[in-house]
Design an enzyme around this catalytic site. Structure first.
Site, PDB file in Angstrom:
ATOM      1  NE  ARG A 178      -5.485  -0.532   8.718  1.00  0.00           N
ATOM      2  CZ  ARG A 178      -4.310  -0.873   8.666  1.00  0.00           C
ATOM      3  NH1 ARG A 178      -3.835  -2.056   8.814  1.00  0.00           N
ATOM      4  NH2 ARG A 178      -3.448  -0.142   8.201  1.00  0.00           N
TER       5      ARG A 178
ATOM      6  NE  ARG B 157       5.436  -0.055  10.242  1.00  0.00           N
ATOM      7  CZ  ARG B 157       4.574  -0.399   9.472  1.00  0.00           C
ATOM      8  NH1 ARG B 157       4.337   0.279   8.145  1.00  0.00           N
ATOM      9  NH2 ARG B 157       3.531  -1.355   9.917  1.00  0.00           N
TER      10      ARG B 157
ATOM     11  NE  ARG C 220       7.608  -2.059   6.200  1.00  0.00           N
ATOM     12  CZ  ARG C 220       5.891  -2.257   6.413  1.00  0.00           C
ATOM     13  NH1 ARG C 220       5.309  -1.624   5.602  1.00  0.00           N
ATOM     14  NH2 ARG C 220       5.544  -2.841   7.238  1.00  0.00           N
TER      15      ARG C 220
ATOM     16  NE  ARG D   5       1.904  -5.298  10.815  1.00  0.00           N
ATOM     17  CZ  ARG D   5       2.897  -4.876  10.362  1.00  0.00           C
ATOM     18  NH1 ARG D   5       3.979  -5.394  11.088  1.00  0.00           N
ATOM     19  NH2 ARG D   5       3.028  -4.439   8.940  1.00  0.00           N
TER      20      ARG D   5
ATOM     21  CE  LYS E 256      -2.036  -1.201   4.017  1.00  0.00           C
ATOM     22  NZ  LYS E 256      -1.757  -2.522   4.038  1.00  0.00           N
TER      23      LYS E 256
HETATM   24  P1  AP5 Z   1       4.673  -1.373   1.886  1.00  0.00           P
HETATM   25  O1  AP5 Z   1       4.416  -0.797   0.633  1.00  0.00           O
HETATM   26  O2  AP5 Z   1       5.424  -0.833   3.055  1.00  0.00           O
HETATM   27  O3  AP5 Z   1       3.445  -2.249   2.339  1.00  0.00           O
HETATM   28  P2  AP5 Z   1       2.061  -1.681   3.171  1.00  0.00           P
HETATM   29  O4  AP5 Z   1       1.058  -2.348   2.504  1.00  0.00           O
HETATM   30  O5  AP5 Z   1       2.065  -0.280   3.394  1.00  0.00           O
HETATM   31  O6  AP5 Z   1       2.254  -2.327   4.648  1.00  0.00           O
HETATM   32  P3  AP5 Z   1       2.163  -1.914   5.981  1.00  0.00           P
HETATM   33  O7  AP5 Z   1       2.983  -2.811   7.069  1.00  0.00           O
HETATM   34  O8  AP5 Z   1       2.410  -0.498   6.107  1.00  0.00           O
HETATM   35  O9  AP5 Z   1       0.795  -2.236   6.140  1.00  0.00           O
HETATM   36  P4  AP5 Z   1      -0.148  -2.567   7.569  1.00  0.00           P
HETATM   37  O10 AP5 Z   1      -1.364  -2.505   6.996  1.00  0.00           O
HETATM   38  O11 AP5 Z   1       0.392  -3.688   8.409  1.00  0.00           O
HETATM   39  O12 AP5 Z   1       0.608  -1.361   8.535  1.00  0.00           O
HETATM   40  P5  AP5 Z   1       0.040   0.440   8.777  1.00  0.00           P
HETATM   41  O13 AP5 Z   1       1.179   1.102   8.893  1.00  0.00           O
HETATM   42  O14 AP5 Z   1      -1.026   0.852   8.068  1.00  0.00           O
HETATM   43  O15 AP5 Z   1       5.423  -2.743   1.358  1.00  0.00           O
HETATM   44  C1  AP5 Z   1       5.986  -3.634   2.274  1.00  0.00           C
HETATM   45  C2  AP5 Z   1       7.518  -4.143   1.913  1.00  0.00           C
HETATM   46  O16 AP5 Z   1       7.384  -5.014   0.542  1.00  0.00           O
HETATM   47  C3  AP5 Z   1       8.476  -2.876   1.725  1.00  0.00           C
HETATM   48  O17 AP5 Z   1       9.776  -3.268   1.958  1.00  0.00           O
HETATM   49  C4  AP5 Z   1       8.600  -2.697   0.130  1.00  0.00           C
HETATM   50  O18 AP5 Z   1       9.562  -2.113  -0.299  1.00  0.00           O
HETATM   51  C5  AP5 Z   1       8.211  -4.112  -0.338  1.00  0.00           C
HETATM   52  N1  AP5 Z   1       7.202  -4.272  -1.625  1.00  0.00           N
HETATM   53  C6  AP5 Z   1       6.312  -3.316  -1.984  1.00  0.00           C
HETATM   54  N2  AP5 Z   1       5.705  -3.877  -3.003  1.00  0.00           N
HETATM   55  C7  AP5 Z   1       6.602  -5.031  -3.468  1.00  0.00           C
HETATM   56  C8  AP5 Z   1       6.616  -5.499  -4.618  1.00  0.00           C
HETATM   57  N3  AP5 Z   1       5.558  -5.376  -5.784  1.00  0.00           N
HETATM   58  N4  AP5 Z   1       7.441  -6.422  -5.078  1.00  0.00           N
HETATM   59  C9  AP5 Z   1       8.302  -6.578  -4.021  1.00  0.00           C
HETATM   60  N5  AP5 Z   1       8.536  -5.930  -2.825  1.00  0.00           N
HETATM   61  C10 AP5 Z   1       7.590  -4.972  -2.647  1.00  0.00           C
HETATM   62  O19 AP5 Z   1      -0.545  -0.057  10.134  1.00  0.00           O
HETATM   63  C11 AP5 Z   1       0.032  -0.565  11.391  1.00  0.00           C
HETATM   64  C12 AP5 Z   1      -0.618  -0.774  12.548  1.00  0.00           C
HETATM   65  O20 AP5 Z   1      -1.087   0.622  13.090  1.00  0.00           O
HETATM   66  C13 AP5 Z   1      -1.859  -1.801  12.495  1.00  0.00           C
HETATM   67  O21 AP5 Z   1      -1.250  -2.914  12.855  1.00  0.00           O
HETATM   68  C14 AP5 Z   1      -2.669  -1.220  13.450  1.00  0.00           C
HETATM   69  O22 AP5 Z   1      -2.312  -1.673  15.009  1.00  0.00           O
HETATM   70  C15 AP5 Z   1      -2.619   0.404  13.399  1.00  0.00           C
HETATM   71  N6  AP5 Z   1      -3.587   0.835  12.405  1.00  0.00           N
HETATM   72  C16 AP5 Z   1      -3.373   1.386  11.262  1.00  0.00           C
HETATM   73  N7  AP5 Z   1      -4.441   1.906  10.584  1.00  0.00           N
HETATM   74  C17 AP5 Z   1      -5.461   1.345  11.352  1.00  0.00           C
HETATM   75  C18 AP5 Z   1      -6.833   1.752  11.460  1.00  0.00           C
HETATM   76  N8  AP5 Z   1      -7.636   1.897  10.176  1.00  0.00           N
HETATM   77  N9  AP5 Z   1      -7.655   1.337  12.597  1.00  0.00           N
HETATM   78  C19 AP5 Z   1      -7.008   0.962  13.517  1.00  0.00           C
HETATM   79  N10 AP5 Z   1      -5.735   0.688  13.746  1.00  0.00           N
HETATM   80  C20 AP5 Z   1      -5.035   1.021  12.770  1.00  0.00           C
END
Ligand code: AP5
Length: 222
Positions: free
Chosen positions: A94, A158, A129, A169, A18
């Site tokens: 979410r 992270r 990552r 997660r 994402k």
């Molecule tokens: P990346 O692009 O960083 O992936 P992402 O989908 O953004 O992953 P996140 O881990 O940020 O998602 P998440 O939903 O777990 O975390 P968030 O911060 O939202 O890519 C990942 C890796 O793969 C990178 O190294 C990249 O280089 C590589 N990559 C990407 N595309 C690739 C490809 N095509 N091929 C190869 N490699 C690739 O949430 C964190 C926490 O916050 C949650 O667990 C929760 O506790 C809280 N939270 C967040 N949103 C909410 C909400 N709405 N409500 C309640 N709690 C929330």
């Protein structure tokens, strides 16, 4: 500014790509990128009470409670830049209750992108990552390595990016996603996310261009 700018939601499992795709979408379409996870990490970094509470849930791989998240995202979404340029909402809503909170404000996307990546790939993406605290850019030790030694030396990981935590997660993601999808049934598009970054973006680019074209058409023939 456009009279009726593009509004996009992007969802998908942890590490499905994402944040990576949002960087590219923002660069091409000029939308305001609003990431719930980034907003929460900013609260943690600033040492606020909300940040302290949020971190406890994030460390367990659970959703942060609505009383912290809902207003935080709503306030960002209603700022003038997002209203004028359009928005790209990443990792929000979410859950069903978060989707309903937006519905009551009449906030709906033109398109809901759902990145589809098999579970086996997600763990590897998470543990490799890294992010650049200076530019905010997302890297992967194997798939998107840093451009030079200077950047490599300052990359950070992270706190929730361990194999153990990504499993929690993922469980949280799968227990919430279905209830959420029903709300956006008519605008959801699944995007195959297990190819290269550029190939994934090529699919998204086409979808967003066609959304924009549809909106322009509607303006001409309402
Ligand atoms: P990346 O692009 O960083 O992936 P992402 O989908 O953004 O992953 P996140 O881990 O940020 O998602 P998440 O939903 O777990 O975390 P968030 O911060 O939202 O890519 C990942 C890796 O793969 C990178 O190294 C990249 O280089 C590589 N990559 C990407 N595309 C690739 C490809 N095509 N091929 C190869 N490699 C690739 O949430 C964190 C926490 O916050 C949650 O667990 C929760 O506790 C809280 N939270 C967040 N949103 C909410 C909400 N709405 N409500 C309640 N709690 C929330």
């Amino acid at each position: 500014a456009l009279a009726d700018p593009l509004k996009v939601m992007i969802s998908g499992a942890p590490a499905s790509g994402k944040g990576t795709q949002c960087e590219l979408i923002k660069a091409k379409f000029g939308l305001v990128h609003i990431s719930a996870g980034d907003l929460l990490r900013a609260e943690i970094a600033a040492g606020t009470e909300n940040g302290k509470q949020a971190k406890e849930f994030m460390e367990k791989g659970q959703l942060v409670p609505d009383d912290i998240v809902v207003n935080m995202v709503k306030d960002r979404l209603l700022q003038s830049d997002a209203q004028e340029k359009g928005w790209l909402l990443d990792g929000y809503p979410r859950s069903y209750s978060q989707a309903m909170a937006l519905e009551t404000l009449d906030i709906r996307p033109d398109i809901f992108l759902l990145l589809d990546v098999p579970d086996e790939l997600l763990v590897e993406r998470v543990v490799g990552r890294r992010s650049d605290p200076v530019t905010g850019k997302i890297y992967h030790l194997k798939y998107s390595p840093p451009e030079n030694e200077e950047i490599a030396a300052r990359l950070t990981q992270r706190f929730d990016d361990t194999e153990e935590k990504v499993k929690l997660r993922l469980e949280t993601y799968y227990s919430n996603v279905d209830s959420l999808l029903s709300t956006y049934d008519n605008v959801i598009v699944k995007v195959k996310g297990d190819t290269t970054v550029d190939e994934v973006f090529a699919q998204i680019d086409k979808l967003l261009e066609s959304s924009l074209a549809k909106k322009a058409e509607k303006r001409l023939r309402p």
